[in-house]
Design a protein around this motif. Structure first.
Motif, PDB file in Angstrom:
ATOM      1  N   CYS A 100      -7.541   0.884   3.905  1.00  0.00           N
ATOM      2  CA  CYS A 100      -6.093   0.887   4.057  1.00  0.00           C
ATOM      3  C   CYS A 100      -5.703   2.175   4.779  1.00  0.00           C
ATOM      4  N   CYS A 101      -4.555   2.154   5.442  1.00  0.00           N
ATOM      5  CA  CYS A 101      -4.069   3.343   6.124  1.00  0.00           C
ATOM      6  C   CYS A 101      -2.605   3.157   6.497  1.00  0.00           C
ATOM      7  N   PHE A 102      -1.980   4.242   6.872  1.00  0.00           N
ATOM      8  CA  PHE A 102      -0.639   4.202   7.439  1.00  0.00           C
ATOM      9  C   PHE A 102      -0.757   4.123   8.950  1.00  0.00           C
ATOM     10  N   PHE A 138       2.276   0.282   6.586  1.00  0.00           N
ATOM     11  CA  PHE A 138       1.089   0.485   5.770  1.00  0.00           C
ATOM     12  C   PHE A 138       0.204  -0.729   5.989  1.00  0.00           C
ATOM     13  N   LEU A 139      -1.050  -0.502   6.374  1.00  0.00           N
ATOM     14  CA  LEU A 139      -1.998  -1.573   6.655  1.00  0.00           C
ATOM     15  C   LEU A 139      -3.022  -1.626   5.535  1.00  0.00           C
ATOM     16  N   ASN A 140      -3.261  -2.824   5.027  1.00  0.00           N
ATOM     17  CA  ASN A 140      -4.145  -2.992   3.876  1.00  0.00           C
ATOM     18  C   ASN A 140      -5.094  -4.156   4.133  1.00  0.00           C
ATOM     19  N   ILE A 141      -6.392  -3.899   4.086  1.00  0.00           N
ATOM     20  CA  ILE A 141      -7.371  -4.982   4.206  1.00  0.00           C
ATOM     21  C   ILE A 141      -7.542  -5.604   2.828  1.00  0.00           C
ATOM     22  N   ILE A 181       0.223  -6.194   6.679  1.00  0.00           N
ATOM     23  CA  ILE A 181       1.004  -5.096   7.235  1.00  0.00           C
ATOM     24  C   ILE A 181       2.339  -5.056   6.498  1.00  0.00           C
ATOM     25  N   TYR A 182       2.622  -3.903   5.865  1.00  0.00           N
ATOM     26  CA  TYR A 182       3.841  -3.723   5.083  1.00  0.00           C
ATOM     27  C   TYR A 182       4.753  -2.711   5.776  1.00  0.00           C
ATOM     28  N   ASP A 183       6.048  -2.967   5.755  1.00  0.00           N
ATOM     29  CA  ASP A 183       7.044  -2.040   6.264  1.00  0.00           C
ATOM     30  C   ASP A 183       7.275  -0.965   5.204  1.00  0.00           C
ATOM     31  N   LEU A 232       6.375  -7.469   3.196  1.00  0.00           N
ATOM     32  CA  LEU A 232       5.256  -7.914   4.023  1.00  0.00           C
ATOM     33  C   LEU A 232       5.784  -8.285   5.401  1.00  0.00           C
ATOM     34  N   VAL A 233       5.275  -7.626   6.430  1.00  0.00           N
ATOM     35  CA  VAL A 233       5.684  -7.892   7.804  1.00  0.00           C
ATOM     36  C   VAL A 233       4.817  -8.982   8.401  1.00  0.00           C
ATOM     37  N   SER A 234       3.518  -8.878   8.153  1.00  0.00           N
ATOM     38  CA  SER A 234       2.585  -9.825   8.742  1.00  0.00           C
ATOM     39  C   SER A 234       1.293  -9.857   7.934  1.00  0.00           C
TER      40      SER A 234
END
Length: 167
Positions: free
Chosen positions: A117-119, A126-129, A142-144, A150-152
């Protein structure tokens, strides 16, 4: 044997120095599984609690909102941090107010939080696998960071790590 004793002594010394650096009188200091810091704060995760201390090594907060929480990330802006648990939960905290902003479960499956995960570089996302046992493919969520909506969600064809992605 002598080198083994030296290593044991070095480990003991480092452990006690870390405990003494962040120790507050009357409170036992745990062994941290991870510590992350920026210019103003340090954050340590034990699995059962998250400790925050300032640049003067004074403990300013302790949170117990997640279990199995071994990793924290500070946003590039330095205003929030995220703690990720191994049981598929995320907790978002304000560093300015030292409060829990949001806590949610991204997966109900065990060990779904053990991946990258990372910003984003600007801190807006915020990106989370995420992995699910029902689907062996990786999912990139992908979170805003404004509200952690949840964006995508992108389903990948195979397991991957964030270091393999270009952003």
């Amino acid at each position: 044997v002598a080198s083994g004793l030296c290593i044991m002594f070095l480990f003991w010394t480092i452990t006690h120095l870390v405990r003494r650096i962040v120790h507050r009188e009357g409170e036992d200091m745990p062994l941290f599984k991870s510590i992350i810091k920026n210019e103003n704060y340090s954050i340590g995760c034990t699995g059962q609690a998250v400790w925050v201390w300032d640049k003067n090594d004074t403990i300013i907060a302790k949170f117990k909102d997640l279990i199995y929480a071994y990793r924290a990330l500070i946003s590039p802006r330095g205003d929030i941090f995220i703690v990720r648990s191994n049981d598929g939960r995320l907790a978002v905290y304000s560093l300015e107010n030292l409060l829990l902003i949001k806590k949610f479960r991204f997966s109900k499956e065990e060990e779904s939080g053990n991946y990258g995960c990372c910003f984003s570089q600007d801190g807006k996302y915020f990106l989370n696998i995420e992995y699910y046992k029902s689907c062996w493919n990786a999912t990139l969520a992908i979170y805003d960071t404004a509200d952690f909506s949840l964006v995508s969600r992108i389903i990948m064809g195979e397991r991957m790590h964030l270091s393999e992605m270009q952003m």
